[in-house]
Structure formats: C-alpha cells, structure tokens
Design an enzyme around this catalytic site. Structure first.
Site, PDB file in Angstrom:
ATOM      1  N   HIS A  67      85.158   1.787  -0.609  1.00  0.00           N
ATOM      2  CA  HIS A  67      85.020   4.109   0.126  1.00  0.00           C
ATOM      3  C   HIS A  67      86.104   3.687   1.061  1.00  0.00           C
ATOM      4  O   HIS A  67      86.826   3.339   1.170  1.00  0.00           O
ATOM      5  CB  HIS A  67      83.356   3.776   0.354  1.00  0.00           C
ATOM      6  CG  HIS A  67      83.577   2.656   1.837  1.00  0.00           C
ATOM      7  ND1 HIS A  67      83.891   3.615   2.809  1.00  0.00           N
ATOM      8  CD2 HIS A  67      82.118   2.120   2.021  1.00  0.00           C
ATOM      9  CE1 HIS A  67      83.392   2.273   3.744  1.00  0.00           C
ATOM     10  NE2 HIS A  67      82.654   1.834   2.911  1.00  0.00           N
ATOM     11  N   ASP A 338      83.814  -2.743   1.146  1.00  0.00           N
ATOM     12  CA  ASP A 338      84.639  -4.271   1.547  1.00  0.00           C
ATOM     13  C   ASP A 338      84.170  -5.682   1.238  1.00  0.00           C
ATOM     14  O   ASP A 338      85.086  -6.812   0.632  1.00  0.00           O
ATOM     15  CB  ASP A 338      84.701  -4.489   2.757  1.00  0.00           C
ATOM     16  CG  ASP A 338      83.951  -4.264   4.034  1.00  0.00           C
ATOM     17  OD1 ASP A 338      82.629  -4.070   4.274  1.00  0.00           O
ATOM     18  OD2 ASP A 338      84.431  -4.769   5.266  1.00  0.00           O
TER      19      ASP A 338
END
Length: 458
Positions: A67, A338
């Site tokens: 994101h 991540d």
C-alpha cells in the site's frame, strides 16, 4: 588593437563558459543528491531505468504491491503519543488509513503503468479490458483497498474496474495475512535459531540508529520516559513470539524502535517541511536512511528467515502462481503489505539487494514486485522479476510520472537461477522456482510433523 580586443573577448568568453560548466555540474550534483534517477545509460550496473525488455513482447503482468503512504497509529494513550513530547503532524486520514498524498501517488503510479503497458502493446489506448483480462484483489484493510482503487483509476481511467476484497472489512484476508499456519516445538526452535544466525549481528549494529532515533524524538523528555514505560533502547533484549495463526511477533527495543521509525518515515513522506518532519532537527539523507534501517531490520527479522518466509508467504505464493497460470489474464494487481513483499522475495530465494534513491532499502512504501511473462521472435517464453518504486524525492515532491520521469525498476536476482538476455529467466525455470517455494511449506509440514510424532512415540 583589434587582435588584443579579440584575445580579451576570448578570455572573457572562456571564463563565462567555465562558470556555466561549473554551474551545470553543481546542478547535476544536487539533482543526484536529491535522489533523482539518472539516465539508464549512466548507471546500467545499478538498475534498469525501465521495465521494458528490448526485443521481447510482453504477454502478462502480475503485480504484488505494498500500500502507499498511510497515517501511523498516533494519539493519546498510544505508544507514539507518549514516547515523544513533540506533536506529530496532522494527517489527512484516520490512523492506519491511506492518506490523500498516498492516493495521489498511487494514481500516478497507475498512470505510469498504463503508459508503459500501452507502449508495450499489451493495452490499447484507454483500455477497456474484456472480462477476466484484468484483476484487482486487495487485503480487506482500508489502506490496501484504497491503494488498489487509486492505482486502478490511473491504470484504467475509463474502465471502472472492480476491486475485490474477500473477507469482512478491516479484517486480515488469509491470503495477505503473514501468519504462521503451522508451528511445533521443533519448528519454533529451528526457526528462531535460523533467525538469530542470520540477523544477530545486524541487530547488534543498531546502537547508533537507536541513539539517533531517541535524539530526533527527544525521547528522554517524553511522558513514557518519565513514567518508566520506555527506557534506553537496547540491542540485546529482542525476543521472538511464534504462535499458530498469528503473525510472527517480537518484544523488546527493536519493536518499540520500529514503531517510531515507521511513523517518522511516514511523516517525512507526508510533511513537505523537512525540519518539521524531524521535530525541528536538520537531518541528512544518510540519517534518514539510518532511521529507516530500523524498520527494514525489523521486517527482515520477523518475515524473511527461510523457515518463516515459506510458512507465512505460502497462500500468497499460491495466488501468484494461479494468476500466472490464468491464460486469459493480461494484468493482475494484488495489494498487501511490506511483510508480503519481503516474505515472498525471501521464499523465492532472492539474492540480497539494496535499493538506490530510497531511504527504505528493502520494501519502500508503495513498492511493487512485478512478475512479467514475455516471448521472443521464435515464440519462446521468459519471465522477469523487478521491484518498482518511487524514489524518496518523487514521494516527497509528488512528482508526475511518465516514461521519461519513471519510478525506479530494480531487477531481482534469484539465487541459483541463471538469466539470459535482458536479465530474463526461462519461463520453465522461473515457474519451477515458484513451485519450489510453494512446496517448501509442505516439506516443513512433513519434516516437523514426523519429528513430533516420533518424539511422542518414543
């Protein structure tokens, strides 16, 4: 007399040219120091300036995205609210949600991919894909759903693409949840041993990073410091927690420091005033990299040791494989976190890398792990794997992207897998590596289940 004037004029002209040359060189130095991308031919050994593979035709793209910029979890009663006497910047979004800047940056990234796919001939101008040709699938968090929507707006501005999310809003989808779906005493013991064999030295080298972080946030003047809920950040107090159906977790200074590092880096991206972003401190690019390194190490410790990566990335690896095997699919966008990007890379046995022009050296905010399928003039298929991301300055300046001002594209090398022309992998070999990464989970189950059964029988 005329010759003398001519010589003087020549000397003056030479001086002017020299000054101009020095000025141009100075501007170029500032340009590079600011994190901007030099031309491809100037740095061929560092990275490719383009996702394009010259002489090959693009057939399919699968993107695994982190994101974009989100707000941190700040406020009264939170760790971040108490660990510094300073006021965090006012965000355009609620805690943990995608910020307005993050949405703009992601739209720009989608625009870049649109222009690239059109240039490659995979998309028509203002593509309106047929059913099943394009897919957007996000974790069920606001920041991932919103990232996918903004990217789709840039990629397909006239197509009104649907973004899938499969579980209740604000819950973690098992495909994107980097949770351990198998644990045992023997597995946990071996996994922890592997983590510390890989990362003990790295964690031990964070002392200077911790000192810098504490100075920047003025930690010793904070409520948390006065009340004793936070003390000196240490390199020897981190402990892992590996539990069934939960993300790998930790306690200790690294966890605390990561929370602050993450918030500061996000604040640096969001706040145009660099000193304000650093609570009044003047930080160099290298110091911002030191702060970001804490977060990078935290992610590596929790998610990239082989035994852990193969466990937590398993569902996502299967999803990627399914998409690459979907013959009528042109483009897939999977949006997660991540931890997803880091664990997938580790499970695929990516060689170590350090990303240029980013203060985050492993999985920068908004980064994309891009899987592509190509064919040559003889019809033979190949695959490429690149990590694509906006530079730190592109993030801070909200730089408009196109094929000339592009994001960075770094080709990922997979250990033990040979490349051919243009850094491509033969398709069969690449897909075999993907299957190996998926099968590693079954190998873990078989090995550690058998060991537990043998211990019980004895």
């Amino acid at each position: 007399m005329s010759k003398k004037i001519s010589k003087n004029s020549y000397r003056i002209l030479s001086a002017i040219l020299a000054v101009l040359l020095v000025g141009v060189m100075a501007v170029q130095c500032v340009y590079w120091a600011g994190g901007f991308k030099p031309k491809k031919e100037d740095s061929e050994t560092i990275y490719r300036g383009s996702l394009t593979r010259m002489g090959y035709t693009l057939d399919q793209v699968v993107v695994l995205s982190r994101h974009n910029i989100r707000s941190p979890l700040v406020g009264g009663g939170s760790l971040l609210g108490d660990i510094t006497p300073n006021e965090w910047v006012e965000w355009s979004s609620d805690p943990s949600e995608l910020s307005v800047r993050g949405g703009v940056l992601e739209t720009e990234m989608g625009e870049f991919f649109r222009k690239w796919l059109e240039a490659e001939g995979l998309f028509e101008k203002n593509e309106k894909p047929a059913k099943n040709e394009v897919r957007f699938y996000a974790n069920s968090k606001q920041r991932t759903i919103a990232t996918a929507r903004f990217f789709s707006a840039g990629l397909l501005p006239t197509a009104n693409a649907k973004v899938e999310y499969k579980v209740e809003y604000d819950k973690m989808d098992p495909v994107f949840n980097p949770q351990l779906t198998f644990v045992s005493n023997a597995y946990n013991s071996d996994a922890e041993k592997q983590v510390w064999e890989l990362y003990t030295d790295t964690v031990n080298k964070l002392s200077d990073n911790y000192s810098l972080l504490a100075d920047v946030i003025d930690m010793e003047e904070s409520v948390a410091w006065r009340e004793g809920t936070v003390t000196e950040l240490r390199t020897d107090d981190t402990k892992l927690k590996l539990e069934l159906n939960a993300e790998p977790a930790m306690t200790g200074s690294l966890k605390t420091a990561c929370s602050v590092s993450d918030a500061l880096i996000l604040q640096y991206y969001e706040e145009p005033d660099e000193e304000k972003a650093a609570f009044g401190h003047e930080l160099t690019q290298e110091q911002w990299e030191q702060i970001a390194e804490i977060k990078d190490v935290y992610g590596d410790v929790l998610f990239t040791a082989p035994l852990i990566a193969s466990n937590v990335a398993h569902p996502l690896l299967q999803e990627i494989q399914k998409e690459m095997r979907t013959t009528d699919r042109k483009f897939t966008f999977l949006c997660g976190h991540d931890s997803n990007v880091g664990s997938v890379l580790a499970a695929l046995k990516a060689e170590d890398y350090t990303l240029p022009y980013s203060i985050e050296k492993k999985t920068p905010i908004g980064c994309k792990l891009v899987f592509c399928r190509w064919h040559d003039e003889n019809g033979k298929s190949y695959c490429s794997l690149d990590l694509v991301y906006q530079t730190t300055q592109q993030l801070r300046n909200v730089t408009l992207l196109d094929l000339n001002e592009s994001p960075i594209a770094v080709p990922i090398k997979l250990s033990g897998l040979s490349t051919v022309d243009e850094g491509l992998y033969e398709e069969d070999a690449f897909m075999a590596r993907l299957q190996e990464a998926i099968s590693e989970y079954d190998a873990i189950l078989e090995k550690y289940t058998s060991e537990e059964e043998n211990k019980e029988a004895a």
